[in-house]
Design a protein around this motif. Structure first.
Motif: not given
Length: 206
Positions: A155-172
């Motif tokens: 619908n909008y020819n959008v093919f890139q989006v800025d994304v963020s991921y939360g803090e990993s719990s690994k090692g906690k």
């Protein structure tokens, strides 16, 4: 920061990342031909399902963590310090803006669910009902991401989006892992309700 291939995005659950999700390759969106004819209705149903099951997932998670999480929920699961993608759209926002915000939200949620599921497989390996619900929620979220990708491209020819991921719990510690999952899922209950109120009218049949 970088460009994250879309299929890798669906599998990226182990570490915190900020980047740009590449939905398809090439200068445009040739992949939109793969969209199902009922993609909009399917997307609506997936959002409604996630919203309808979020509170039950959170309640079951609390039950499986035991004390002090069951008795001190408000204190230990306060999500105020938990990062979640900004969600500043409303029912009057442009449909494209809503779709992009939804993509960012569910890409983040997909990674967070992977993190929580990994921790629970380690901490509560016999909690079959909880693990099944986490896996089913992740499956629905991945399907929703795929459908949002299709709609954005088609619908909008959008093919890139800025994304963020939360803090990993690994090692906690085990306690911190449980607490982070609790905080994220409580925030999820709040955000998915808002997302459903905003998105569903945009996906309803004319």
């Amino acid at each position: 920061t970088g460009v994250v291939p879309f299929m890798a995005l669906l599998l990226l659950q182990r570490r915190p990342v900020a980047g740009r999700a590449l939905l398809v390759t090439g200068p445009g969106c040739p992949g939109h031909g793969l969209c199902r004819s009922n993609v909009q209705e399917q997307t609506r149903k997936q959002v409604a399902l996630l919203n309808a099951t979020a509170q039950d997932l959170f309640s079951l998670y609390l039950k499986c963590q035991g004390e002090p999480f069951s008795s001190e929920t408000d204190k230990l699961c306060n999500p105020s310090g938990v990062f979640f993608p900004a969600f500043r759209v409303n029912r009057t926002s442009e449909r494209k803006e809503v779709m992009v915000a939804m993509y960012k939200l569910f890409a983040f949620l997909n990674a967070s669910l992977g993190n929580i599921t990994r921790d629970q497989e380690e901490l509560n390996p016999t909690a079959k009902e909880l693990l099944d619900r986490l896996h089913n929620t992740t499956k629905t979220t991945r399907g929703l991401i795929s459908n949002l990708t299709c709609l954005l491209c088609k619908n909008y020819n959008v093919f890139q989006v800025d994304v963020s991921y939360g803090e990993s719990s690994k090692g906690k510690s085990a306690f911190k892992k449980k607490q982070q999952g609790c905080q994220v899922l409580r925030k999820y209950v709040q955000v998915i309700a808002q997302a459903a109120r905003v998105l569903l009218p945009h996906l309803s049949p004319p």
